[in-house]
Design a protein around this motif. Structure first.
Motif, mmCIF file in Angstrom:
data_model
loop_
_atom_site.group_PDB
_atom_site.id
_atom_site.type_symbol
_atom_site.label_atom_id
_atom_site.label_comp_id
_atom_site.label_asym_id
_atom_site.label_seq_id
_atom_site.Cartn_x
_atom_site.Cartn_y
_atom_site.Cartn_z
ATOM 1 N N PRO A 102 -54.137 -11.451 39.794
ATOM 2 C CA PRO A 102 -53.002 -11.015 39.527
ATOM 3 C C PRO A 102 -52.798 -9.666 38.957
ATOM 4 C CG PRO A 102 -53.073 -12.624 37.960
ATOM 5 C CD PRO A 102 -54.280 -12.543 38.743
ATOM 6 N N PHE A 103 -51.802 -8.768 39.090
ATOM 7 C CA PHE A 103 -51.546 -7.501 38.256
ATOM 8 C C PHE A 103 -50.590 -7.317 37.455
ATOM 9 C CE2 PHE A 103 -54.889 -6.525 41.437
ATOM 10 C CZ PHE A 103 -55.785 -5.529 40.919
ATOM 11 N N PHE A 104 -49.414 -7.616 37.890
ATOM 12 C CA PHE A 104 -48.159 -7.608 37.091
ATOM 13 C C PHE A 104 -46.988 -8.481 37.477
ATOM 14 C CE2 PHE A 104 -47.620 -5.149 40.651
ATOM 15 C CZ PHE A 104 -46.263 -4.209 40.790
ATOM 16 N N VAL A 105 -45.784 -7.982 36.870
ATOM 17 C CA VAL A 105 -44.537 -8.843 36.856
ATOM 18 C C VAL A 105 -44.678 -10.220 37.296
ATOM 19 C CG1 VAL A 105 -42.354 -8.547 37.978
ATOM 20 C CG2 VAL A 105 -43.802 -6.313 37.945
ATOM 21 N N ASP A 106 -44.379 -10.565 38.391
ATOM 22 C CA ASP A 106 -44.426 -12.133 38.711
ATOM 23 C C ASP A 106 -45.652 -12.809 39.017
ATOM 24 O OD1 ASP A 106 -44.012 -10.652 41.116
ATOM 25 O OD2 ASP A 106 -43.234 -12.610 41.878
ATOM 26 N N GLN A 107 -46.593 -11.656 39.363
ATOM 27 C CA GLN A 107 -47.987 -12.129 39.953
ATOM 28 C C GLN A 107 -48.705 -13.042 39.019
ATOM 29 O OE1 GLN A 107 -49.763 -8.494 41.191
ATOM 30 N NE2 GLN A 107 -48.259 -8.080 42.487
ATOM 31 N N PRO A 108 -48.665 -12.673 37.669
ATOM 32 C CA PRO A 108 -49.652 -13.888 36.815
ATOM 33 C C PRO A 108 -49.093 -15.213 36.808
ATOM 34 C CG PRO A 108 -49.502 -11.518 35.815
ATOM 35 C CD PRO A 108 -48.487 -11.312 37.002
ATOM 36 N N GLY A 109 -47.728 -15.192 36.946
ATOM 37 C CA GLY A 109 -46.765 -16.250 36.654
ATOM 38 C C GLY A 109 -47.166 -17.281 37.895
ATOM 39 N N LEU A 110 -47.039 -16.524 38.889
ATOM 40 C CA LEU A 110 -47.146 -17.327 40.201
ATOM 41 C C LEU A 110 -48.632 -18.034 40.619
ATOM 42 C CD1 LEU A 110 -46.369 -18.510 42.959
ATOM 43 C CD2 LEU A 110 -46.354 -16.092 43.965
ATOM 44 N N ALA A 111 -49.723 -16.889 39.957
ATOM 45 C CA ALA A 111 -51.239 -17.430 39.922
ATOM 46 C C ALA A 111 -51.291 -18.430 39.100
ATOM 47 C CB ALA A 111 -51.986 -16.343 39.359
#
Length: 404
Positions: free
Chosen positions: A327-336
């Motif tokens: 992931p890179f940013f915003v919601d991507q790390p949380g979804l990962a």
């Protein structure tokens, strides 16, 4: 009683994709979905059963704000500059309700002042206002136009919580449509979105298949040679992180190029990459393409190395494709993280945008091989959640209609 649903979406293709099943559902019940968005979306909107009005023909975004970063902050400036004339335009349609993607700040403002129910379609994974602002505020650099817009929205239009991040705070007191199955929100996270209805984000290309039966999922064996690897960081990542994305892809391409058991496709998400940088990614067994039909590619993929965008993630789950998260940013790390907790994905790096080495890629593939059976079992369970939420869409549409 009015039969028009005024629907607002700014220029994000992924955001529009999540709205299209709503357009189809409302049209099926005799509503006229009038979608205010970018003219490039006319064909998909009309195929879904809606009518498109080019939002930006009379109301250009750059005239409102061409400087704020990230780009969605400009949607705050857009709302303040154009709310008065748009209020007249939309009122002439006599809408029974307003539906808007969270990033479409104008939709929330118009809904409040038209005196009709307004429904928010949530953007991203677990992006409650408090969480989203905490994650994003360091990246926000509003222009002077955006700062003035915030004051206008507060003082003239009664949006008391207006800010340069109002593209995250547009929850509705009537209904918030959440674009994932319920299992992706923990019970303690759900309260921030109430009243909430779970709708999912998967859209089957054939509109007749919007509520499919579960059926038999495809079977994938890890030892099936070659391992078919799909690599994509989506489209929006390139707007802000081109250098980081190319650096990561170069490492991934080198690692995959050294594997005799792998064949890979790297999609650049339509982003124009310099020929020299593109050439560095190409290998005998690694194809680099501008854009792919992701739905088709996922049908054949063994593994998806992904930025963990919302649409991409749930399409991969639907097709039972294990994921490697970068992931890179915003919601991507949380979804990962949530996908890793649910046993659907494994991480590529130890930190968000972490420095990669070829060994990290090989180690991720080794973990995939070890956990293959576990991943497949968890994906089958998660796919049933996708099917369940899609089969429940008719009830969500009815809930929206009952608001009128």
């Amino acid at each position: 009683m009015g039969r028009v649903a005024a629907i607002f979406c700014m220029a994000g293709r992924g955001h529009l994709q999540r709205l299209l099943p709503l357009v189809t559902g409302l049209a099926r019940h005799g509503m006229e979905p009038v979608v205010f968005s970018n003219a490039i979306f006319r064909d998909p909107v009309e195929r879904a059963g809606g009518r498109l009005i080019d939002l930006f023909a009379r109301y250009p975004l750059d005239a409102a704000d061409a400087l704020s970063r990230p780009v969605p902050s400009r949607y705050v400036s857009f709302a303040a500059r154009y709310v008065a004339p748009l209020l007249e335009d939309v009122a002439r349609l006599g809408p029974a309700l307003v539906v808007y993607d969270t990033f479409a700040v104008i939709g929330r403002v118009l809904g409040r002042h038209l005196g009709v129910p307004y429904v928010n379609v949530c953007a991203g994974h677990n992006m409650s206002p408090a969480r989203a602002i905490a994650v994003e505020q360091a990246r926000v650099t509003p222009s002077d136009a955006c700062r003035r817009a915030v004051e206008v929205l507060r003082e003239r239009w009664g949006i008391l919580d207006a800010s340069p991040m109002s593209y995250f705070t547009g929850l509705s007191p009537f209904l918030n449509v959440y674009c994932e199955p319920a299992a992706f929100l923990r019970p303690e996270e759900r309260a921030a979105f109430e009243p909430v209805a779970f709708f999912g984000s998967v859209r089957i290309p054939d509109p007749a298949g919007e509520a499919p039966a579960l059926g038999e999922p495809p079977s994938r064996a890890w030892r099936e040679a070659p391992v078919r690897v799909y690599v994509s960081f989506g489209t929006v990542v390139w707007r802000y992180f081109e250098t980081e994305a190319l650096r990561a892809l170069a490492v991934i391409a080198r690692a995959l190029g050294a594997r005799d058991d792998a064949r890979a496709v790297i999609s650049l998400g339509g982003h124009p990459v310099a020929p020299a940088a593109r050439a560095q990614l190409e290998r005998a067994n690694v194809e680099v393409v501008d854009y792919v039909d992701q739905w088709r590619v996922l049908q054949d993929a063994s593994v998806y190395l992904t930025h963990q965008g919302l649409n991409s993630t749930h399409e991969a789950i639907y097709h039972l494709v294990p994921m490697i998260s970068h992931p890179f940013f915003v919601d991507q790390p949380g979804l990962a993280m949530r996908c890793q907790e649910l046993g659907l994905a494994i991480p590529l790096a130890g930190a968000v945008q972490g420095v990669l080495a070829e060994g990290d890629v090989h180690a991720a593939f080794a973990r995939l091989a070890e956990r293959w059976g576990h991943l497949q079992a968890n994906l089958a369970r998660a796919r049933s959640w996708e099917i369940e939420v899609m089969q429940g869409r008719e009830a969500v549409i009815q809930r929206i209609l009952d608001l009128r």
